[in-house]
Design a protein around this motif. Structure first.
Motif, PDB file in Angstrom:
ATOM      1  N   ALA A 281       0.818  -1.218   0.000  1.00 18.29           N
ATOM      2  CA  ALA A 281       0.000   0.000   0.000  1.00 18.29           C
ATOM      3  C   ALA A 281       0.848   1.262   0.000  1.00 18.29           C
TER       4      ALA A 281
ATOM      5  N   PRO B 253      -0.500   4.558  -2.442  1.00 16.74           N
ATOM      6  CA  PRO B 253      -1.540   5.418  -1.893  1.00 16.74           C
ATOM      7  C   PRO B 253      -1.142   6.072  -0.578  1.00 16.74           C
TER       8      PRO B 253
ATOM      9  N   THR C 268     -10.587   1.497  -2.151  1.00 18.27           N
ATOM     10  CA  THR C 268     -10.199   0.402  -3.029  1.00 18.27           C
ATOM     11  C   THR C 268     -10.445  -0.965  -2.393  1.00 18.27           C
TER      12      THR C 268
ATOM     13  N   THR D 287      -5.867   7.528   2.793  1.00 18.25           N
ATOM     14  CA  THR D 287      -5.077   7.082   1.648  1.00 18.25           C
ATOM     15  C   THR D 287      -5.983   6.584   0.525  1.00 18.25           C
TER      16      THR D 287
ATOM     17  N   ASP E 280      -7.156   3.742   0.379  1.00 20.51           N
ATOM     18  CA  ASP E 280      -6.784   2.344   0.154  1.00 20.51           C
ATOM     19  C   ASP E 280      -7.300   1.461   1.288  1.00 20.51           C
TER      20      ASP E 280
END
Length: 518
Positions: free
Chosen positions: A160, A163, A325, A419, A421
């Motif tokens: 990750a 992001p 996401t 983020t 994410d």
């Protein structure tokens, strides 16, 4: 090495690219001569050093002055800023950024790979005690490959990372300013952004257009003022009187005051802000899955949305919101008081029990706790509502070093994955190693299979592999009834109808650096 070029995306939310045409630049320069804007916000800024801020407001206001290697557009899609492209190693341990050339910080210091090294290693160093150190906790060092190439080398895989680099906490400060101001950099920010710092009093921040900003034609405004006012009514009045051109939030009960004005417009968009009740699963009765399931069935989510959010929210159908996401929708816990009572009886609580819920003193939080109190009473649970001032609440939650010392029973709160994410939507809240004061798993939820999913998803930068693991984690978290899953908020703001390209982001932050009056 896998290469992922970031396409040039507009910061304005329209079809224009980052670099403006000459005709557009000429128009912008004309607007620069007189354009001003005031933004009304609900709280005072804590610092203009985003790496040392825990609040979304302070970090997002810093966007006026600072920029990161990557950033977000209005929909929180990752876009290039100070980096043009990046490369990620297959094992997700090395990330190489190719930087834009010819950019300087507002004090004349060159922006280059050395500046990236200074900033990132400052945040990653635990001895600096910066509040957002956890974002770069896996960073070992930054290698200056050449003046415009910076390689981030991690101690362990972190899928990750991209992001995370777009998170507003990782916007870059001038290395010369960091050296000059030290711990006072939060009151003397120097970045590469479209505006330069002018002054900051307790409730007012003033910034002015940076004349040598690298994106030609920006900013449109000559100056921006950010004014803090915790009272909803006066903030709305500022907008109605033309003293502010953009305010947030607009409390749901006051939406019609904006909608009924011919000069104003309501901003109403889906968010990535979730609201939930955390339960301390290390203590009875919440250590029993049946009790946690019962509490989920005891809440009428649609009534909660109507009463607490005036309709401006959606049911939370997973452990994260849809706009993050790798979202995977899960079966809902339907409102079923009869089932709730049966589950409580099966768990040995036929006559219910007494408990305490904590939250902040914000009006909406108190309303939420009162609603929960009434709903739980209907299935035999007596809830003591305890609103706590932010300092007291923080102390009760974050000063605890071990789960067994926590006094928390129920906690009503919210979370935004800044983020965009799934990692930051899930790991801080459901990882067994993420209890206070390390991260935000305030209910001390623990499931070894979820841990394997969350940790495994960081071992690769492959989206397909990450998506499979995050989907499994969401399925398990909801099946475990780790929270009482409540809602995903709408983000509400008010603006002058003449104001364009001013946004409230899905995480609740601001993106107003390219705002203009039409």
């Amino acid at each position: 090495m896998s290469s992922f070029d970031l396409s040039r995306r507009s910061l304005l939310g329209g079809s224009a690219a980052i670099g403006a045409t000459l005709a557009f630049a000429g128009l912008a320069e004309a607007q620069n001569a007189s354009g001003t804007m005031t933004v009304g916000v609900p709280a005072t800024l804590t610092t203009l050093d985003p790496a040392n801020a825990n609040d979304t407001l302070s970090q997002s206001v810093a966007r006026l002055l600072l920029e990161g290697l990557l950033g977000f557009d209005k929909d929180m899609k990752v876009i290039p800023l100070l980096a043009e492209s990046y490369e990620a190693s297959e094992d997700a341990k090395e990330f190489t950024f190719h930087l834009r050339k010819g950019i300087k910080f507002q004090d004349g210091t060159p922006f280059d790979a050395s500046a990236v090294k200074v900033n990132f290693e400052r945040v990653a160093d635990p001895s600096n005690h910066l509040k957002r150190q956890s974002l770069l906790a896996t960073l070992d060092h930054v290698e200056v490959v050449d003046p415009y190439t910076a390689k981030c080398v991690l101690r362990q895989p972190f899928g990750a990372f991209i992001p995370t680099i777009a998170h507003p906490a990782l916007q870059l400060l001038s290395p010369a300013a960091l050296k000059k101001y030290g711990a006072q950099i939060g009151r003397n920010p120097v970045g590469t952004g479209p505006f330069r710092f002018v002054r900051w009093s307790p409730d007012t921040l003033e910034v002015a257009a940076h004349p040598n900003y690298w994106q030609k034609g920006l900013p449109h405004m000559k100056s921006v003022t950010v004014r803090s006012n915790p009272e909803d009514g006066p903030r709305i009045a500022m907008l109605q009187a033309g003293e502010a051109q953009f305010i947030y939030p607009v409390p749901a009960p006051m939406v019609k005051l904006v909608q009924n004005s011919p000069k104003l417009a309501l901003v109403d968009d889906p968010s990535i802000i979730v609201n939930y009740v955390a339960m301390n699963v290390t203590k009875k009765p919440y250590s029993d899955l049946r009790v946690r399931q019962a509490l989920n069935h005891a809440i009428d989510k649609q009534a909660f949305i109507k009463i607490v959010f005036n309709g401006y929210a959606k049911p939370l159908l997973s452990a994260q919101p849809p706009k993050v996401t790798f979202y995977a929708e899960q079966p809902a816990y339907d409102y079923d008081p009869k089932k709730a009572r049966a589950l409580l009886a099966a768990a040995g609580y036929k006559d219910g029990f007494e408990t305490t819920i904590w939250a902040s003193t914000q009006t909406q939080s108190i309303q939420a706790m009162q609603f929960i109190q009434q709903q739980f009473a209907a299935v035999g649970i007596k809830v003591n509502v305890v609103p706590l001032e932010s300092g007291v609440l923080d102390s009760r939650i974050w000063s605890v070093q071990k789960a067994e010392d926590s006094k928390l029973e129920l906690y009503y709160g919210g979370w935004s994955s800044s983020t965009g994410d799934a990692d930051w939507a899930l790991r801080p809240l459901f990882w067994s190693k993420g209890g206070p004061p390390t991260l935000y798993n305030v209910g001390y939820y623990s499931n070894p299979d979820v841990d394997r999913d969350l940790e495994g998803a960081l071992q690769t930068a492959d989206p397909a592999k990450r998506g499979t693991l995050y989907a499994d984690a969401q399925k398990r978290i909801v099946a475990d009834a780790a929270w009482v899953f409540l809602v995903v908020q709408d983000v509400l703001a008010g603006r002058d109808k003449r104001l364009a390209d001013a946004w409230r982001l899905p995480d609740g932050g601001l993106l107003v650096d390219a705002a203009r009056m039409t």
